[in-house]
Design an enzyme around this catalytic site. Structure first.
Site, short mmCIF file in Angstrom:
data_model
loop_
_atom_site.label_atom_id
_atom_site.label_comp_id
_atom_site.label_asym_id
_atom_site.label_seq_id
_atom_site.Cartn_x
_atom_site.Cartn_y
_atom_site.Cartn_z
N SER A 1 0.83 -1.19 0.00
CA SER A 1 0.00 0.00 0.00
C SER A 1 0.88 1.25 0.00
O SER A 1 1.68 1.44 -0.92
CB SER A 1 -0.97 -0.05 1.18
OG SER A 1 -1.99 0.90 1.06
N ASP B 1 -8.59 -7.47 -3.18
CA ASP B 1 -8.33 -6.13 -2.65
C ASP B 1 -9.52 -5.24 -2.98
O ASP B 1 -9.70 -4.80 -4.11
CB ASP B 1 -7.06 -5.55 -3.28
CG ASP B 1 -6.64 -4.23 -2.64
OD1 ASP B 1 -7.45 -3.65 -1.89
OD2 ASP B 1 -5.51 -3.79 -2.89
N HIS C 1 -6.38 -6.35 1.00
CA HIS C 1 -5.43 -5.27 0.78
C HIS C 1 -4.14 -5.38 1.60
O HIS C 1 -3.06 -5.06 1.12
CB HIS C 1 -6.12 -3.93 1.09
CG HIS C 1 -5.29 -2.74 0.77
ND1 HIS C 1 -4.82 -2.47 -0.50
CD2 HIS C 1 -4.82 -1.73 1.57
CE1 HIS C 1 -4.12 -1.36 -0.49
NE2 HIS C 1 -4.09 -0.89 0.76
#
Length: 272
Positions: A86, A214, A244
């Site tokens: 991320s 995700d 995620h």
């Protein structure tokens, strides 16, 4: 070390970078999986729970990368294999641009949205909407961090199957989110700086690792730009069955993907 971190093992150097508002704690099981063969450092990034202070004038990807470089300089790591999830993946691309990444494994990386797009604003609004819950959790402390009322909305964004997330890990996620000192101001800095640029210039051996489920960074709105713009030498890897922040759900799967990336990177030169 200057900051909150977990380091274990010996061998080639591997740096693990977490997502926005989280901390090095999300990686602890992955560290355990990799430490038999690598010198693994899971580092809490500047401005996050336990990490070094991030000054307001340094808010943004560049300032975070500056802080990480200072940490690497302290331990004598000129380069290392960078693994980022991320926001950590977005910072990983910046470290690659600076020549600090021997290779890069970007797991559901940030920065793939289009500038001033509805998607970019929706993402920011989502974090703003979550802030009152994080602020209340900060006030209540561990009484809140371990409660499903506080965990469910946040863990739902992180994971496909919340039931497999260890309760202690979920508690640490809430602790980290509620104690992220740059939570709101850095959102404005991200909007100011815009998405990643120069993806076509990535030279280090790189893997783009994408979770099957995700629901936070949807492929068509966030990830497809990486697929379209990264050089041909970049490999795309699928992580089945996870969301995620996959290290929370299946650290063994994540560690296996990182090992495969490192094995491949050892035989790849990227772009000369």
């Amino acid at each position: 070390m200057v900051t909150s971190a977990r380091r274990a093992g010996a061998g080639e150097r591997v740096l693990l970078l977490h997502g926005f508002t989280l901390s090095h704690h999300v990686w602890h099981r992955v560290v355990d999986e990799l430490a038999s063969d690598y010198d693994v450092l899971a580092l809490t990034m500047p401005g996050h729970w336990g990490g070094p202070r991030l000054r307001w004038r340094d808010l943004g990807i560049s300032g975070i990368a500056d802080g990480i470089e200072r940490e690497l300089d302290v331990i004598g790591w000129d380069t290392c294999h960078v693994v980022g999830n991320s926001l950590g993946g977005q910072v990983g691309f910046e470290l690659e641009r600076r020549g600090r990444a021997a290779s890069l494994a970007a797991i559901n990386p940030g920065g793939g949205w289009k500038r001033f797009s509805a998607t970019e604003f929706r993402m920011g609004i989502g974090f703003v909407a979550q802030f009152p819950l994080a602020a209340l959790a900060r006030v209540l402390g561990d009484r809140a961090a371990s409660q499903p009322l506080f965990q469910r909305p946040i863990i739902r964004n992180c994971s496909h199957d919340m039931s497999v997330v260890d309760p202690a890990d979920a508690t640490d996620v809430i602790r980290a989110v509620s104690r992220c000192s740059v939570y709101l101001p850095i959102l404005l800095a991200f909007l100011r700086d815009g998405p990643l640029t120069g993806l076509d210039a990535v030279r280090a051996p790189t893997s783009l690792i994408i979770s099957e489920f995700d629901s936070f960074f949807l492929r068509e709105k966030f990830i497809q730009r990486f697929v379209d713009e990264l050089p041909d030498h970049v490999q795309e890897v699928a992580l089945p069955g996870v969301g995620h922040i996959p290290a929370l759900e299946n650290p063994q799967l994540v560690a296996a993907a990182i090992r495969a990336h490192l094995d491949t990177a050892a035989h790849r030169d990227g772009v000369a």
